[in-house]
Scaffold this active site. Structure first.
Site, PDB file in Angstrom:
ATOM      1  N   CYS A  43     -69.765  31.973 -86.303  1.00  0.00           N
ATOM      2  CA  CYS A  43     -71.146  31.682 -85.921  1.00  0.00           C
ATOM      3  C   CYS A  43     -72.106  32.225 -86.975  1.00  0.00           C
ATOM      4  O   CYS A  43     -72.074  33.405 -87.311  1.00  0.00           O
ATOM      5  CB  CYS A  43     -71.468  32.294 -84.563  1.00  0.00           C
ATOM      6  SG  CYS A  43     -73.166  31.923 -84.036  1.00  0.00           S
TER       7      CYS A  43
ATOM      8  N   ASP B 218     -68.523  17.768 -89.926  1.00  0.00           N
ATOM      9  CA  ASP B 218     -69.009  16.452 -90.349  1.00  0.00           C
ATOM     10  C   ASP B 218     -68.200  15.262 -89.838  1.00  0.00           C
ATOM     11  O   ASP B 218     -68.446  14.135 -90.281  1.00  0.00           O
ATOM     12  CB  ASP B 218     -69.088  16.353 -91.877  1.00  0.00           C
ATOM     13  CG  ASP B 218     -70.099  17.315 -92.489  1.00  0.00           C
ATOM     14  OD1 ASP B 218     -70.880  17.901 -91.711  1.00  0.00           O
ATOM     15  OD2 ASP B 218     -70.080  17.492 -93.714  1.00  0.00           O
TER      16      ASP B 218
ATOM     17  N   GLY C 236     -67.640  18.870 -82.911  1.00  0.00           N
ATOM     18  CA  GLY C 236     -68.722  19.570 -82.225  1.00  0.00           C
ATOM     19  C   GLY C 236     -69.918  18.681 -82.013  1.00  0.00           C
ATOM     20  O   GLY C 236     -70.044  17.989 -81.010  1.00  0.00           O
TER      21      GLY C 236
END
Length: 346
Positions: free
Chosen positions: A102, A206, A228
Protein backbone atom coordinates in the site's frame (compact mmCIF):
# COMPACT_ATOMS: atom_id res chain seq x y z
CA UNK A 1 -4.16 -26.22 -11.33
CA UNK A 2 -2.51 -23.72 -8.97
CA UNK A 3 -2.14 -24.57 -5.28
CA UNK A 4 -1.68 -22.25 -2.32
CA UNK A 5 -1.21 -24.56 0.62
CA UNK A 6 -4.27 -26.81 0.48
CA UNK A 7 -6.25 -24.33 -1.64
CA UNK A 8 -6.77 -25.56 -5.19
CA UNK A 9 -7.36 -22.91 -7.84
CA UNK A 10 -7.95 -23.21 -11.60
CA UNK A 11 -4.99 -23.44 -13.95
CA UNK A 12 -4.79 -19.67 -14.48
CA UNK A 13 -6.72 -18.10 -11.59
CA UNK A 14 -8.08 -14.57 -11.51
CA UNK A 15 -7.74 -12.92 -8.12
CA UNK A 16 -9.71 -9.96 -6.80
CA UNK A 17 -7.25 -7.49 -5.31
CA UNK A 18 -7.69 -6.28 -1.75
CA UNK A 19 -8.93 -2.69 -2.02
CA UNK A 20 -9.49 -0.34 0.87
CA UNK A 21 -13.11 0.90 1.02
CA UNK A 22 -13.97 -1.31 -1.96
CA UNK A 23 -13.43 -5.04 -1.32
CA UNK A 24 -16.16 -5.47 1.27
CA UNK A 25 -18.51 -8.52 1.34
CA UNK A 26 -21.14 -7.00 -1.01
CA UNK A 27 -18.51 -6.17 -3.64
CA UNK A 28 -16.79 -9.52 -3.21
CA UNK A 29 -20.13 -11.28 -3.69
CA UNK A 30 -20.77 -9.76 -7.11
CA UNK A 31 -17.18 -10.43 -8.21
CA UNK A 32 -17.41 -14.04 -7.06
CA UNK A 33 -20.67 -14.49 -8.98
CA UNK A 34 -18.96 -13.14 -12.08
CA UNK A 35 -15.91 -15.36 -12.11
CA UNK A 36 -13.33 -14.25 -9.52
CA UNK A 37 -11.44 -17.34 -8.29
CA UNK A 38 -9.82 -16.01 -5.11
CA UNK A 39 -11.03 -13.02 -3.11
CA UNK A 40 -9.27 -10.80 -0.60
CA UNK A 41 -10.76 -8.54 2.04
CA UNK A 42 -9.96 -4.90 2.48
CA UNK A 43 -6.68 -4.54 4.31
CA UNK A 44 -6.93 -4.56 8.09
CA UNK A 45 -4.67 -2.74 10.53
CA UNK A 46 -2.95 -5.10 12.96
CA UNK A 47 -3.00 -2.34 15.57
CA UNK A 48 -6.73 -1.79 14.95
CA UNK A 49 -7.50 -5.47 15.46
CA UNK A 50 -5.60 -5.55 18.73
CA UNK A 51 -7.37 -2.39 19.94
CA UNK A 52 -10.64 -4.08 19.00
CA UNK A 53 -11.48 -1.20 16.68
CA UNK A 54 -15.01 -1.66 15.34
CA UNK A 55 -14.13 -0.93 11.70
CA UNK A 56 -11.20 -3.34 11.78
CA UNK A 57 -13.29 -6.10 13.36
CA UNK A 58 -16.08 -5.62 10.84
CA UNK A 59 -13.60 -6.25 8.03
CA UNK A 60 -13.16 -9.78 9.39
CA UNK A 61 -16.63 -10.70 8.15
CA UNK A 62 -16.33 -13.45 5.57
CA UNK A 63 -18.95 -15.84 4.21
CA UNK A 64 -18.84 -19.41 2.95
CA UNK A 65 -20.23 -18.44 -0.46
CA UNK A 66 -17.14 -16.38 -1.24
CA UNK A 67 -14.52 -19.04 -0.49
CA UNK A 68 -11.67 -19.27 -1.07
CA UNK A 69 -11.08 -15.93 0.61
CA UNK A 70 -8.04 -14.39 2.23
CA UNK A 71 -7.91 -11.75 4.95
CA UNK A 72 -5.21 -9.13 4.43
CA UNK A 73 -3.41 -7.46 7.34
CA UNK A 74 -0.79 -4.74 7.53
CA UNK A 75 1.49 -3.28 10.15
CA UNK A 76 5.08 -2.59 11.09
CA UNK A 77 5.39 -4.28 14.48
CA UNK A 78 6.23 -7.98 14.77
CA UNK A 79 4.26 -8.63 17.94
CA UNK A 80 1.19 -6.81 16.64
CA UNK A 81 1.33 -8.69 13.33
CA UNK A 82 1.67 -12.03 15.11
CA UNK A 83 -1.24 -11.26 17.43
CA UNK A 84 -3.44 -10.02 14.59
CA UNK A 85 -2.72 -13.20 12.61
CA UNK A 86 -4.00 -15.22 15.55
CA UNK A 87 -7.12 -13.05 15.73
CA UNK A 88 -7.69 -13.45 11.99
CA UNK A 89 -7.41 -17.22 12.27
CA UNK A 90 -10.39 -17.32 14.64
CA UNK A 91 -12.79 -16.47 11.78
CA UNK A 92 -11.31 -19.26 9.63
CA UNK A 93 -10.27 -17.60 6.36
CA UNK A 94 -8.67 -19.79 3.72
CA UNK A 95 -5.44 -17.81 3.94
CA UNK A 96 -3.78 -14.79 5.55
CA UNK A 97 -2.25 -12.14 3.29
CA UNK A 98 0.28 -9.49 4.29
CA UNK A 99 0.18 -6.05 2.69
CA UNK A 100 3.67 -4.81 1.85
CA UNK A 101 2.45 -2.71 -1.06
CA UNK A 102 0.00 0.00 0.00
CA UNK A 103 1.55 3.32 -1.10
CA UNK A 104 -0.66 5.89 0.61
CA UNK A 105 0.85 8.30 3.09
CA UNK A 106 -1.34 7.41 6.06
CA UNK A 107 -0.05 3.82 5.89
CA UNK A 108 3.60 4.31 4.96
CA UNK A 109 3.99 7.06 7.57
CA UNK A 110 3.36 4.36 10.18
CA UNK A 111 6.13 2.18 8.76
CA UNK A 112 3.66 -0.23 7.16
CA UNK A 113 2.53 -1.19 3.67
CA UNK A 114 5.07 -0.25 1.00
CA UNK A 115 7.28 1.45 3.60
CA UNK A 116 8.51 -1.98 4.64
CA UNK A 117 10.16 -2.30 1.21
CA UNK A 118 12.86 0.04 2.55
CA UNK A 119 13.86 -2.52 5.19
CA UNK A 120 13.93 -6.09 3.92
CA UNK A 121 15.18 -7.42 7.25
CA UNK A 122 12.10 -5.95 8.94
CA UNK A 123 9.93 -7.40 6.17
CA UNK A 124 11.28 -10.88 6.81
CA UNK A 125 10.79 -10.54 10.56
CA UNK A 126 7.20 -9.40 10.11
CA UNK A 127 6.54 -12.23 7.67
CA UNK A 128 8.04 -14.86 9.94
CA UNK A 129 5.98 -13.53 12.83
CA UNK A 130 2.79 -14.08 10.82
CA UNK A 131 3.82 -17.45 9.39
CA UNK A 132 4.72 -18.72 12.85
CA UNK A 133 1.43 -17.50 14.34
CA UNK A 134 -1.07 -19.21 12.07
CA UNK A 135 -1.78 -22.60 10.56
CA UNK A 136 -3.28 -20.93 7.51
CA UNK A 137 -1.30 -20.43 4.30
CA UNK A 138 0.36 -17.01 4.30
CA UNK A 139 0.68 -14.95 1.11
CA UNK A 140 2.08 -11.48 0.41
CA UNK A 141 1.17 -8.61 -1.89
CA UNK A 142 3.91 -6.10 -2.59
CA UNK A 143 5.47 -3.77 -5.17
CA UNK A 144 8.71 -3.66 -7.13
CA UNK A 145 10.42 -1.45 -4.57
CA UNK A 146 10.23 1.93 -2.87
CA UNK A 147 11.37 3.92 -5.91
CA UNK A 148 13.30 3.48 -9.15
CA UNK A 149 16.61 3.68 -7.29
CA UNK A 150 15.72 0.93 -4.81
CA UNK A 151 13.93 -1.77 -6.79
CA UNK A 152 14.53 -4.92 -4.76
CA UNK A 153 11.71 -7.29 -5.67
CA UNK A 154 14.06 -10.13 -6.70
CA UNK A 155 15.67 -10.25 -3.27
CA UNK A 156 12.31 -9.68 -1.59
CA UNK A 157 10.71 -12.62 -3.38
CA UNK A 158 13.45 -15.05 -2.36
CA UNK A 159 13.56 -13.82 1.23
CA UNK A 160 9.79 -14.04 1.59
CA UNK A 161 9.71 -17.53 0.10
CA UNK A 162 12.37 -18.56 2.63
CA UNK A 163 10.10 -17.21 5.38
CA UNK A 164 7.43 -19.69 4.35
CA UNK A 165 4.92 -17.71 2.30
CA UNK A 166 2.99 -19.82 -0.18
CA UNK A 167 2.22 -17.30 -2.94
CA UNK A 168 3.31 -13.81 -3.92
CA UNK A 169 1.33 -11.11 -5.74
CA UNK A 170 3.41 -8.32 -7.27
CA UNK A 171 2.12 -4.95 -8.39
CA UNK A 172 4.36 -3.78 -11.21
CA UNK A 173 5.01 -0.29 -9.86
CA UNK A 174 7.19 1.22 -7.16
CA UNK A 175 5.73 3.03 -4.20
CA UNK A 176 6.87 6.34 -5.67
CA UNK A 177 4.75 5.73 -8.77
CA UNK A 178 1.56 5.26 -6.77
CA UNK A 179 -0.86 4.37 -9.63
CA UNK A 180 0.73 6.62 -12.26
CA UNK A 181 2.52 5.56 -15.40
CA UNK A 182 2.53 2.00 -16.65
CA UNK A 183 3.05 -1.12 -14.56
CA UNK A 184 6.31 -2.86 -15.47
CA UNK A 185 5.73 -6.61 -15.65
CA UNK A 186 9.25 -7.50 -16.77
CA UNK A 187 10.47 -7.86 -13.21
CA UNK A 188 7.39 -9.89 -12.32
CA UNK A 189 8.33 -12.26 -15.13
CA UNK A 190 11.91 -12.40 -13.84
CA UNK A 191 10.64 -13.57 -10.46
CA UNK A 192 8.41 -16.19 -12.04
CA UNK A 193 11.26 -17.47 -14.23
CA UNK A 194 13.82 -17.63 -11.42
CA UNK A 195 14.54 -21.37 -10.96
CA UNK A 196 14.82 -20.81 -7.21
CA UNK A 197 11.22 -19.66 -6.98
CA UNK A 198 8.71 -22.46 -6.47
CA UNK A 199 5.64 -20.63 -5.13
CA UNK A 200 2.88 -19.21 -7.38
CA UNK A 201 3.58 -15.71 -8.67
CA UNK A 202 0.59 -13.51 -9.52
CA UNK A 203 0.92 -10.34 -11.57
CA UNK A 204 -0.99 -7.16 -10.81
CA UNK A 205 -1.24 -3.81 -12.54
CA UNK A 206 -3.11 -2.35 -15.52
CA UNK A 207 -5.07 -5.46 -16.57
CA UNK A 208 -8.31 -3.94 -17.80
CA UNK A 209 -9.33 -6.09 -20.77
CA UNK A 210 -9.44 -9.72 -21.88
CA UNK A 211 -6.97 -8.96 -24.66
CA UNK A 212 -4.40 -7.54 -22.27
CA UNK A 213 -4.91 -10.47 -19.88
CA UNK A 214 -4.08 -12.94 -22.64
CA UNK A 215 -1.14 -10.86 -23.85
CA UNK A 216 0.37 -10.63 -20.37
CA UNK A 217 -0.30 -14.29 -19.63
CA UNK A 218 1.63 -15.33 -22.69
CA UNK A 219 4.36 -12.71 -22.50
CA UNK A 220 5.19 -12.88 -18.80
CA UNK A 221 4.26 -16.46 -17.85
CA UNK A 222 2.74 -15.66 -14.45
CA UNK A 223 0.61 -18.22 -12.60
CA UNK A 224 -2.42 -15.95 -12.53
CA UNK A 225 -3.55 -12.34 -12.54
CA UNK A 226 -4.80 -10.12 -9.73
CA UNK A 227 -7.37 -7.54 -10.81
CA UNK A 228 -8.27 -4.45 -8.84
CA UNK A 229 -9.47 -1.19 -10.33
CA UNK A 230 -10.86 -2.77 -13.51
CA UNK A 231 -13.41 -4.68 -11.41
CA UNK A 232 -14.85 -1.61 -9.69
CA UNK A 233 -18.35 -1.25 -11.09
CA UNK A 234 -17.51 -3.90 -13.68
CA UNK A 235 -17.33 -7.36 -12.06
CA UNK A 236 -17.99 -8.92 -15.48
CA UNK A 237 -14.29 -8.46 -16.24
CA UNK A 238 -13.47 -11.83 -14.66
CA UNK A 239 -15.81 -13.91 -16.81
CA UNK A 240 -14.92 -11.86 -19.87
CA UNK A 241 -11.24 -12.69 -19.38
CA UNK A 242 -11.93 -16.37 -18.73
CA UNK A 243 -14.08 -16.68 -21.83
CA UNK A 244 -11.49 -14.95 -23.99
CA UNK A 245 -8.65 -17.11 -22.67
CA UNK A 246 -10.66 -20.24 -23.44
CA UNK A 247 -12.17 -19.31 -26.80
CA UNK A 248 -10.39 -16.25 -28.19
CA UNK A 249 -13.79 -14.58 -28.45
CA UNK A 250 -15.05 -11.50 -26.66
CA UNK A 251 -18.29 -11.76 -24.72
CA UNK A 252 -20.86 -9.07 -25.53
CA UNK A 253 -20.96 -6.16 -23.11
CA UNK A 254 -23.44 -6.63 -20.27
CA UNK A 255 -26.91 -5.40 -21.10
CA UNK A 256 -28.67 -2.76 -19.05
CA UNK A 257 -30.79 -5.53 -17.52
CA UNK A 258 -27.65 -7.37 -16.41
CA UNK A 259 -26.13 -4.18 -15.05
CA UNK A 260 -29.21 -3.26 -13.06
CA UNK A 261 -29.50 -6.81 -11.71
CA UNK A 262 -25.95 -6.62 -10.35
CA UNK A 263 -26.55 -3.13 -8.96
CA UNK A 264 -29.58 -4.45 -7.09
CA UNK A 265 -27.66 -7.42 -5.73
CA UNK A 266 -24.75 -5.21 -4.66
CA UNK A 267 -27.08 -2.65 -3.11
CA UNK A 268 -29.19 -5.14 -1.17
CA UNK A 269 -26.15 -6.97 0.15
CA UNK A 270 -24.68 -3.63 1.16
CA UNK A 271 -27.81 -2.75 3.11
CA UNK A 272 -27.97 -6.22 4.62
CA UNK A 273 -24.38 -6.01 5.83
CA UNK A 274 -24.11 -2.33 6.82
CA UNK A 275 -27.68 -1.30 7.58
CA UNK A 276 -29.92 0.79 5.34
CA UNK A 277 -28.43 4.25 5.91
CA UNK A 278 -24.76 3.32 5.55
CA UNK A 279 -25.43 0.64 2.94
CA UNK A 280 -27.19 3.12 0.64
CA UNK A 281 -24.58 5.82 1.29
CA UNK A 282 -21.57 3.65 0.52
CA UNK A 283 -23.20 2.18 -2.59
CA UNK A 284 -23.25 5.61 -4.21
CA UNK A 285 -19.60 5.45 -5.22
CA UNK A 286 -20.29 2.47 -7.49
CA UNK A 287 -23.08 3.80 -9.70
CA UNK A 288 -20.84 5.79 -12.04
CA UNK A 289 -18.92 2.73 -13.18
CA UNK A 290 -21.91 0.40 -13.30
CA UNK A 291 -23.71 2.77 -15.66
CA UNK A 292 -20.77 4.26 -17.52
CA UNK A 293 -21.09 4.34 -21.30
CA UNK A 294 -24.79 5.15 -21.57
CA UNK A 295 -25.78 8.48 -23.14
CA UNK A 296 -27.41 11.09 -20.94
CA UNK A 297 -27.17 8.83 -17.89
CA UNK A 298 -26.01 11.64 -15.59
CA UNK A 299 -29.58 12.61 -14.65
CA UNK A 300 -30.27 9.14 -13.33
CA UNK A 301 -26.93 8.84 -11.54
CA UNK A 302 -27.67 12.11 -9.80
CA UNK A 303 -30.94 10.68 -8.53
CA UNK A 304 -29.28 7.46 -7.36
CA UNK A 305 -26.67 9.31 -5.31
CA UNK A 306 -29.23 11.50 -3.57
CA UNK A 307 -32.08 9.10 -2.78
CA UNK A 308 -32.18 7.63 0.70
CA UNK A 309 -34.60 4.70 0.55
CA UNK A 310 -34.52 1.35 -1.21
CA UNK A 311 -38.00 1.71 -2.82
CA UNK A 312 -37.08 5.10 -4.29
CA UNK A 313 -33.79 3.77 -5.65
CA UNK A 314 -35.54 0.76 -7.12
CA UNK A 315 -37.98 3.02 -8.96
CA UNK A 316 -35.07 4.82 -10.60
CA UNK A 317 -33.43 1.51 -11.50
CA UNK A 318 -36.68 0.35 -13.12
CA UNK A 319 -36.83 3.57 -15.11
CA UNK A 320 -33.22 3.11 -16.25
CA UNK A 321 -34.04 -0.41 -17.41
CA UNK A 322 -37.03 0.86 -19.35
CA UNK A 323 -35.35 3.91 -20.94
CA UNK A 324 -32.16 2.08 -21.93
CA UNK A 325 -33.70 -1.28 -22.79
CA UNK A 326 -32.51 -1.11 -26.39
CA UNK A 327 -29.55 1.23 -26.01
CA UNK A 328 -26.11 -0.42 -26.16
CA UNK A 329 -23.45 0.84 -23.81
CA UNK A 330 -20.19 2.09 -25.20
CA UNK A 331 -17.10 0.04 -24.36
CA UNK A 332 -15.43 2.13 -21.67
CA UNK A 333 -12.95 1.63 -18.86
CA UNK A 334 -13.98 2.22 -15.25
CA UNK A 335 -13.52 5.65 -13.74
CA UNK A 336 -11.32 5.30 -10.70
CA UNK A 337 -10.45 7.99 -8.22
CA UNK A 338 -7.22 6.78 -6.65
CA UNK A 339 -8.11 8.41 -3.36
CA UNK A 340 -11.32 6.37 -3.33
CA UNK A 341 -9.54 3.11 -4.14
CA UNK A 342 -6.47 3.97 -2.13
CA UNK A 343 -4.89 0.59 -1.63
CA UNK A 344 -6.18 -1.17 -4.65
CA UNK A 345 -4.42 -3.30 -7.15
CA UNK A 346 -3.93 -2.22 -10.70
Amino acid sequence: MVKIGNIQLPGFPLLLAPMEDVSDPPFRAVCKANGADLLYTEFISSEGLIRDAIKSRQKLDIFDAERPVGIQIFGGDEEAMAMSARIVETVNPDLVDINFGCPVKKVVSKGAGAAVLKDIDLMTRLTKAVVNSTNKPVTVKTRLGWDEQSINIEEVALRLQDCGIQALSIHGRTRAQLYKGTADWRLIAAIKNNPRIHIPIFGNGDIDSPQKALEYKNRYGVDGIMIGRAAIGYPWVFNEIKHYLQTGELLPLPTIQQRVAVIRKHLHKSVEWKGEVLGILEMRRHYTNYLKGYPNIKEYRTKLVTLQSLPAIDEVLQEIERVYANVPALATKPVVNNEYAECCGG
